[in-house]
Design a protein around this motif. Structure first.
Motif, PDB file in Angstrom:
ATOM      1  N   ALA A 192      39.513  31.819  27.335  1.00  0.00           N
ATOM      2  CA  ALA A 192      40.299  32.006  28.558  1.00  0.00           C
ATOM      3  C   ALA A 192      40.159  30.805  29.481  1.00  0.00           C
ATOM      4  CB  ALA A 192      39.858  33.281  29.273  1.00  0.00           C
ATOM      5  N   GLY A 193      38.992  30.147  29.427  1.00  0.00           N
ATOM      6  CA  GLY A 193      38.786  28.969  30.251  1.00  0.00           C
ATOM      7  C   GLY A 193      39.576  27.760  29.804  1.00  0.00           C
ATOM      8  N   LEU A 194      40.169  27.815  28.608  1.00  0.00           N
ATOM      9  CA  LEU A 194      40.992  26.703  28.129  1.00  0.00           C
ATOM     10  C   LEU A 194      42.384  26.686  28.745  1.00  0.00           C
ATOM     11  CD1 LEU A 194      40.085  26.816  24.315  1.00  0.00           C
ATOM     12  CD2 LEU A 194      39.162  25.292  26.073  1.00  0.00           C
ATOM     13  N   GLY A 195      42.741  27.787  29.440  1.00  0.00           N
ATOM     14  CA  GLY A 195      44.063  27.870  30.029  1.00  0.00           C
ATOM     15  C   GLY A 195      44.859  29.025  29.450  1.00  0.00           C
ATOM     16  N   ARG A 196      45.842  29.478  30.208  1.00  0.00           N
ATOM     17  CA  ARG A 196      46.601  30.660  29.819  1.00  0.00           C
ATOM     18  C   ARG A 196      47.328  30.471  28.498  1.00  0.00           C
ATOM     19  NH1 ARG A 196      51.706  32.783  30.395  1.00  0.00           N
ATOM     20  NH2 ARG A 196      51.811  35.052  30.716  1.00  0.00           N
ATOM     21  N   ASP A 197      48.077  29.390  28.355  1.00  0.00           N
ATOM     22  CA  ASP A 197      48.869  29.184  27.146  1.00  0.00           C
ATOM     23  C   ASP A 197      47.995  29.046  25.909  1.00  0.00           C
ATOM     24  OD1 ASP A 197      51.125  29.289  28.707  1.00  0.00           O
ATOM     25  OD2 ASP A 197      51.280  27.106  28.917  1.00  0.00           O
ATOM     26  N   MET A 198      46.929  28.286  26.028  1.00  0.00           N
ATOM     27  CA  MET A 198      46.032  28.096  24.903  1.00  0.00           C
ATOM     28  C   MET A 198      45.366  29.411  24.500  1.00  0.00           C
ATOM     29  SD  MET A 198      44.680  25.847  22.779  1.00  0.00           S
ATOM     30  CE  MET A 198      44.801  24.217  23.560  1.00  0.00           C
ATOM     31  N   ALA A 199      44.924  30.182  25.505  1.00  0.00           N
ATOM     32  CA  ALA A 199      44.248  31.450  25.209  1.00  0.00           C
ATOM     33  C   ALA A 199      45.191  32.434  24.527  1.00  0.00           C
ATOM     34  CB  ALA A 199      43.699  32.049  26.502  1.00  0.00           C
ATOM     35  N   ILE A 200      46.408  32.548  25.045  1.00  0.00           N
ATOM     36  CA  ILE A 200      47.376  33.461  24.429  1.00  0.00           C
ATOM     37  C   ILE A 200      47.707  33.014  23.018  1.00  0.00           C
ATOM     38  CG2 ILE A 200      49.756  34.302  24.567  1.00  0.00           C
ATOM     39  CD1 ILE A 200      49.475  34.270  27.606  1.00  0.00           C
ATOM     40  N   GLY A 201      47.844  31.712  22.815  1.00  0.00           N
ATOM     41  CA  GLY A 201      48.117  31.192  21.482  1.00  0.00           C
ATOM     42  C   GLY A 201      47.018  31.494  20.482  1.00  0.00           C
ATOM     43  N   LEU A 202      45.785  31.651  20.979  1.00  0.00           N
ATOM     44  CA  LEU A 202      44.646  31.962  20.115  1.00  0.00           C
ATOM     45  C   LEU A 202      44.370  33.457  20.033  1.00  0.00           C
ATOM     46  CD1 LEU A 202      42.258  29.074  21.220  1.00  0.00           C
ATOM     47  CD2 LEU A 202      43.469  29.271  19.033  1.00  0.00           C
ATOM     48  N   GLY A 203      45.283  34.253  20.595  1.00  0.00           N
ATOM     49  CA  GLY A 203      45.172  35.704  20.467  1.00  0.00           C
ATOM     50  C   GLY A 203      44.306  36.382  21.506  1.00  0.00           C
ATOM     51  N   VAL A 204      44.051  35.746  22.633  1.00  0.00           N
ATOM     52  CA  VAL A 204      43.215  36.324  23.682  1.00  0.00           C
ATOM     53  C   VAL A 204      44.102  36.820  24.818  1.00  0.00           C
ATOM     54  CG1 VAL A 204      41.453  35.818  25.429  1.00  0.00           C
ATOM     55  CG2 VAL A 204      41.240  34.872  23.132  1.00  0.00           C
ATOM     56  N   ASN A 205      43.813  38.029  25.302  1.00  0.00           N
ATOM     57  CA  ASN A 205      44.513  38.571  26.468  1.00  0.00           C
ATOM     58  C   ASN A 205      43.962  37.862  27.704  1.00  0.00           C
ATOM     59  OD1 ASN A 205      45.478  40.103  28.655  1.00  0.00           O
ATOM     60  ND2 ASN A 205      45.537  41.972  27.430  1.00  0.00           N
ATOM     61  N   HIS A 206      44.641  36.806  28.108  1.00  0.00           N
ATOM     62  CA  HIS A 206      44.112  35.932  29.153  1.00  0.00           C
ATOM     63  C   HIS A 206      43.877  36.677  30.464  1.00  0.00           C
ATOM     64  CE1 HIS A 206      44.447  32.919  32.443  1.00  0.00           C
ATOM     65  NE2 HIS A 206      43.694  32.202  31.640  1.00  0.00           N
ATOM     66  N   GLY A 207      44.853  37.473  30.878  1.00  0.00           N
ATOM     67  CA  GLY A 207      44.735  38.178  32.146  1.00  0.00           C
ATOM     68  C   GLY A 207      43.572  39.154  32.167  1.00  0.00           C
ATOM     69  N   ALA A 208      43.404  39.921  31.090  1.00  0.00           N
ATOM     70  CA  ALA A 208      42.335  40.918  31.033  1.00  0.00           C
ATOM     71  C   ALA A 208      40.959  40.257  31.006  1.00  0.00           C
ATOM     72  CB  ALA A 208      42.525  41.819  29.810  1.00  0.00           C
ATOM     73  N   ILE A 209      40.810  39.195  30.206  1.00  0.00           N
ATOM     74  CA  ILE A 209      39.513  38.527  30.107  1.00  0.00           C
ATOM     75  C   ILE A 209      39.181  37.811  31.414  1.00  0.00           C
ATOM     76  CG2 ILE A 209      38.236  36.711  28.933  1.00  0.00           C
ATOM     77  CD1 ILE A 209      38.508  39.258  27.333  1.00  0.00           C
ATOM     78  N   ARG A 210      40.172  37.224  32.040  1.00  0.00           N
ATOM     79  CA  ARG A 210      39.931  36.567  33.332  1.00  0.00           C
ATOM     80  C   ARG A 210      39.490  37.587  34.378  1.00  0.00           C
ATOM     81  NH1 ARG A 210      41.771  31.565  35.383  1.00  0.00           N
ATOM     82  NH2 ARG A 210      42.027  31.498  37.659  1.00  0.00           N
ATOM     83  N   ALA A 211      40.162  38.742  34.388  1.00  0.00           N
ATOM     84  CA  ALA A 211      39.780  39.800  35.325  1.00  0.00           C
ATOM     85  C   ALA A 211      38.366  40.299  35.033  1.00  0.00           C
ATOM     86  CB  ALA A 211      40.777  40.955  35.242  1.00  0.00           C
ATOM     87  N   LEU A 212      38.036  40.468  33.757  1.00  0.00           N
ATOM     88  CA  LEU A 212      36.685  40.891  33.388  1.00  0.00           C
ATOM     89  C   LEU A 212      35.648  39.888  33.879  1.00  0.00           C
ATOM     90  CD1 LEU A 212      34.645  42.652  31.808  1.00  0.00           C
ATOM     91  CD2 LEU A 212      35.182  41.251  29.789  1.00  0.00           C
TER      92      LEU A 212
END
Length: 307
Positions: A192-212
């Protein structure tokens, strides 16, 4: 460092004395009711603040931020002050929940301001955070002044472990659970720290992990503030030094950051016990001196590398 913390202080406690008493004398009582709880509290608080700084730096992608430089700590302090004014009988876990909520709101406000300000230099991020912290701190001080709570505000906002006794630090054990949660989601937080686009591209729910991650930062900070007060710069210094040696992978650096944070807090606390013995300097003062010097060194080092 932990053993030194057990046996350094005004009251005489030593392995030989404990052995001579057979576990039933005054030295044993001091060890069990004060020194051991204090040492555990130091370890847990150091772990929590160092971990909070590490997670925040990964999510914001800036090495100059930590809870006390982005408004998290000041917002949590404002929440505790309002609790003292409006609901002084609130149980300690509820106070921590309120402080965590205010801390989360302060961190969210920092991120919102950050989006709207052009960032031409990495130093703009901590500068914005320090300005926001100053504004929130000023509001808190004004409210305390108008309600005759300045002395109380100063008493608990300065980190001080001399008040830690058996039965008055157990809330900090929540840090251990939050550390385990961080370890479970370490890889996702790193992505998630790599940025929204990169995280989503790697299959990570960026918004949820950032909120966590932000909730973890708020809870870790609130647990320490409610129990022992504010310990500045710890979450800035420890992750930076570890990252210089081991890199930025959260899973790999997490145990080293936690252990280093605990060790640094214990070292500063021991120094505070010895410098003006038989009195003590609050750890907020000793850590503030060490942390501010380290912060200036990191600033000049980064600038030198960028030049």
């Amino acid at each position: 460092m932990g053993l030194a913390s057990l046996f350094v202080g005004v009251s005489s406690v030593s392995p030989g004395l404990l052995w001579a008493e057979g576990g039933t004398g005054p030295a044993t009582e001091v060890l069990l009711t004060s020194r051991l709880p204090r040492t555990l509290a130091l370890a847990l608080a150091g772990t929590g603040l160092a971990l909070a700084g590490l997670v925040l730096q990964v999510l914001v992608r800036n090495r100059f931020v930590e809870p006390s430089t982005v408004g998290t700590t000041e917002s949590a302090s404002l929440g505790i002050l309002l609790v003292m004014l409006l609901a002084p009988g609130l149980p300690v876990p509820a106070r921590m929940a309120v402080a965590a909520g205010f801390g989360l709101a302060g961190t969210g406000l920092f991120l919102l301001v950050l989006r709207r300000v052009p960032q031409r230099s990495p130093l703009m991020v901590p500068l914005i955070g320090l300005l926001l912290s100053g504004v929130i701190g000023a509001v808190t001080t004004f409210i305390a002044y108008r309600t005759d709570m300045l002395q109380s505000l100063g008493a608990w906002s300065t980190g001080d472990f001399s008040i830690v006794l058996q039965g008055r630090y157990e809330l900090l054990w929540i840090v251990a659970g939050l550390t385990l949660v961080t370890a479970v989601f370490a890889d996702q937080i790193t992505l998630a720290g790599l940025g929204r686009d990169m995280a989503i591209g790697l299959g990570v729910n960026h918004g949820a992990i950032r909120a966590l991650g932000l909730v973890l930062v708020a809870l870790l900070s609130a647990a320490v503030i409610v129990t022992v007060g504010i310990v500045p710069f710890l979450g800035l210094v420890v992750p930076n030094v570890v990252s210089l040696i081991m890199g930025d992978n959260l899973r790999r650096t997490l145990p080293v950051v936690c252990l280093s944070g605990a060790a640094l807090v214990m070292a500063c606390d021991i120094v505070g016990r010895l410098v003006v013995r038989p009195y003590e300097m609050p750890i907020g003062l000793t850590m503030g001196i060490v942390g501010s010097a380290a912060f200036l060194w990191l600033l000049t080092r980064r600038r030198g590398h960028g030049a």
